[in-house]
Scaffold this active site. Structure first.
Site, PDB file in Angstrom:
ATOM      1  N   LYS A 209       0.830  -1.206   0.000  1.00  0.00           N
ATOM      2  CA  LYS A 209       0.000   0.000   0.000  1.00  0.00           C
ATOM      3  C   LYS A 209       0.864   1.256   0.000  1.00  0.00           C
ATOM      4  O   LYS A 209       0.648   2.177  -0.778  1.00  0.00           O
ATOM      5  CB  LYS A 209      -0.932   0.000   1.209  1.00  0.00           C
ATOM      6  CG  LYS A 209      -1.890   1.202   1.226  1.00  0.00           C
ATOM      7  CD  LYS A 209      -2.718   1.248   2.497  1.00  0.00           C
ATOM      8  CE  LYS A 209      -3.749   0.171   2.548  1.00  0.00           C
ATOM      9  NZ  LYS A 209      -4.682   0.327   3.688  1.00  0.00           N
ATOM     10  N   GLU A 365      -3.639 -11.969  14.356  1.00  0.00           N
ATOM     11  CA  GLU A 365      -3.295 -10.553  14.236  1.00  0.00           C
ATOM     12  C   GLU A 365      -4.483  -9.688  14.649  1.00  0.00           C
ATOM     13  O   GLU A 365      -4.298  -8.579  15.150  1.00  0.00           O
ATOM     14  CB  GLU A 365      -2.872 -10.235  12.801  1.00  0.00           C
ATOM     15  CG  GLU A 365      -2.206  -8.875  12.643  1.00  0.00           C
ATOM     16  CD  GLU A 365      -1.518  -8.704  11.298  1.00  0.00           C
ATOM     17  OE1 GLU A 365      -0.338  -9.113  11.175  1.00  0.00           O
ATOM     18  OE2 GLU A 365      -2.145  -8.188  10.361  1.00  0.00           O
ATOM     19  N   LYS A 520       9.614  -4.573  13.529  1.00  0.00           N
ATOM     20  CA  LYS A 520      10.015  -3.961  12.258  1.00  0.00           C
ATOM     21  C   LYS A 520      10.859  -2.720  12.499  1.00  0.00           C
ATOM     22  O   LYS A 520      11.871  -2.490  11.818  1.00  0.00           O
ATOM     23  CB  LYS A 520       8.767  -3.607  11.459  1.00  0.00           C
ATOM     24  CG  LYS A 520       8.013  -4.813  10.925  1.00  0.00           C
ATOM     25  CD  LYS A 520       6.591  -4.478  10.514  1.00  0.00           C
ATOM     26  CE  LYS A 520       6.532  -3.481   9.408  1.00  0.00           C
ATOM     27  NZ  LYS A 520       5.136  -3.258   8.937  1.00  0.00           N
TER      28      LYS A 520
END
Length: 556
Positions: A209, A365, A520
């Site tokens: 995205k 999730e 991350k």
């Protein structure tokens, strides 16, 4: 809406009392009620769902439905479908259900000034035009050859959904056109996926995205390098043709048009989606471009119709017959009152071999949270560890624990009446052999085997206990006529809504994923240390620095 602590409701208290007082076994319940299977079985679109082999009675269901009413499941369901910002931590609507609304749905859905229906169908039209050009041979690579392989590069929701659907519906792929997928930043993934491909006949779709996802963009650059190198070597590509080659061999699913164009991809071949679509809910958005291309727009439309059929069932079916509502509440019953920590999904269909992995992201999730949507801490267990493998493979791997282990493992069994490939072993219909295993497993888990039955077979002494099965192991059986695109869409939407119901009962926001972010962020910060910056290594904790030094000393 205020998050309600479900443990403070009258229904929760009543369920706790009911759990303490619940007597009998599945053997007794079925013997006492010949209509039990009929009363606990329901239709949802093309799915037949048998809930009768769960650890519940009619009173259990009544109390669970009372719990749903007290925490406001139906109100929050309506808020989701209407576009209210139920994703509170990101202040967003949650409208994956809008991705599959048919053309002409009335009234039109407008949220935050956006005509959702118009934008969704305009994007689908562009995706279908692109797919049709590739499928017809109108779209060719830079050397004029037809596309034979579409490589989808993505991760998480940009990979798991497309992979699962492609594997499930692979027999519907156009002859001479196949899909492959790259997700892992491990360079082995990109290497192994492209090693035997012809760059001249390969089309790459980069799905990100923001076009900044580290794994996806790294792999996109690796594949661009592979493609240009191969075209230079095999087709005499000149440096002047490289930009044209990228434009002819790459497309994107992204909203970051500037970054896409900087990579070399034509904006006309870039398809977007919206912040009200979470990644794990996006397979029916432009993320499915690889599917529309390889399987065809008609099959993708049928997939969307299956999603929508289950949406309508969830939105309109009476609570007592509403399958996603009932299955979500039964999961709450198993987690919070029966002590279940995991949940197995066991498809008796080889083509659904990636379905459990897809559900891992969807469920874990979404509901792997310990904070409610209003920021307060939960006071009860949430989430389950979802896992599974196709039957009958799993029977020879982990079913032992499900049958005779010390932990309760609720399991969903999925099967289809019509085989994908009707083969026979002599006189034996092999699909019937598969289904015999399907029926036998849920029967064995429900009813077990008593010591008396073991002895009646001639076993005595200490061996009796080892061959005894307690039964009362909860399962749900889901069947459909065949594994079609529509049925697959129904299955996916079923679990989306099950996940939603559990999240509402627990008062958590099932549509953010902040837990994904920390690792991350840290990985980006560790790049210098991993690359050998001694000052950066020394700044890390002792374990991390020691592990990095081990890596550095053994890298050759």
């Amino acid at each position: 809406m205020t998050a309600i602590d479900p443990t403070t409701t009258a229904a929760w208290e009543a369920l706790e009392a009911h759990d303490r007082e619940l007597t009998g076994s599945m053997r007794e319940w079925f013997a006492d009620d010949p209509q039990r299977a009929e009363r606990f079985s329901h239709a949802a679109a093309d799915l037949h769902v048998d809930l009768s082999k769960n650890l519940l009675t009619a009173e259990t269901v009544e109390l669970l439905l009372q719990l749903a009413r007290e925490v406001g499941v139906e109100e929050r369901r309506e808020a989701m479908f209407s576009g209210e910002h139920i994703n509170t931590t990101e202040d967003r609507a949650v409208l994956h259900t809008a991705l599959r609304r048919p053309v002409g749905s009335a009234p039109e859905l407008e949220v935050d000034g956006q005509n959702i229906d118009r934008d969704v169908h305009e994007t689908l039209r562009r995706v279908y035009d692109f797919a049709s050009a590739v499928r017809s041979g109108q779209w060719t690579g830079v050397t004029g050859k037809r596309i034979e392989t579409v490589v989808n590069i993505g991760i998480g929701g940009s990979d798991l959904g497309p992979v699962m659907v492609y594997e499930a519906l692979k027999p519907l792929a156009q002859e001479g056109l196949a899909a492959r997928f790259i997700s892992n930043i491990d360079p082995t993934d990109a290497y192994a996926t492209t090693e035997d491909l012809d760059p001249e006949t390969t089309l790459v779709i980069v799905a990100s995205k923001t076009f900044t996802t580290q794994e996806t963009i790294t792999n996109a650059r690796l594949v661009r390098q592979w493609l240009l190198s191969g075209l230079r070597e095999n087709a005499g590509l000149t440096a002047e043709q490289e930009q044209e080659a990228v434009a002819k061999h790459f497309a994107a699913v992204s909203t970051a048009i500037d970054k896409v164009e900087a990579f070399g991809i034509d904006a006309d071949n870039t398809f977007g989606f919206w912040d009200w679509v979470g990644g794990r809910y996006s397979v029916d958005s432009a993320i499915g471009t690889v599917l529309a291309t390889v399987l065809g727009p008609d099959n993708f439309e049928e997939l969307l119709a299956g999603f929508h059929a289950m949406d309508e069932h969830f939105r309109t079916a009476p609570a007592e017959q509403n399958v996603p509502l009932l299955m979500g509440l039964i999961n709450v019953w198993n987690v919070n009152f029966q002590g279940a920590e995991t949940h197995a999904v066991l498809p008796y269909s080889q083509y659904l071999h990636r379905f459990p992995a897809y559900l891992q992201q969807l469920t874990m999730e979404s509901n792997g949270k310990s904070v409610r949507w209003d920021g307060s801490l939960v006071t009860h267990d949430t989430g389950e560890v979802f896992w599974g493998e196709p039957g009958t493979n799993g029977q020879h791997a982990f079913y032992q624990l499900i049958h005779q282990g010390t932990r309760i493992v609720p399991a969903d069994f999925i099967a289809f009446a019509r085989p994908d490939h009707p083969l026979a072993d002599g006189e034996q219909d092999v699909h019937e052999l598969l289904l015999a295993n399907f029926f036998a497993q849920t029967k064995a888990l429900a009813f077990g085997k008593t010591a008396e039955e073991v002895r009646a077979e001639g076993t005595e002494g200490a061996l009796v206990a080892a061959r005894e099965f307690s039964g009362d192991r909860p399962t749900t059986s889901i069947m459909a006529p065949a594994l079609t695109p529509a049925v697959l869409g129904q299955l996916i939407a079923l679990y989306e809504h099950i996940t939603f119901v559990q999240g509402v009962v627990w008062g958590i926001n099932s549509f953010d994923q902040w837990g994904v972010e920390l690792g991350k962020q840290l990985a980006k910060g560790l790049a210098g240390a991993v690359g050998g910056d001694e000052q950066a290594i020394a700044a890390e904790d002792s374990s991390t620095s020691a592990l990095i030094r081990y890596y550095r000393s053994h890298r050759s």
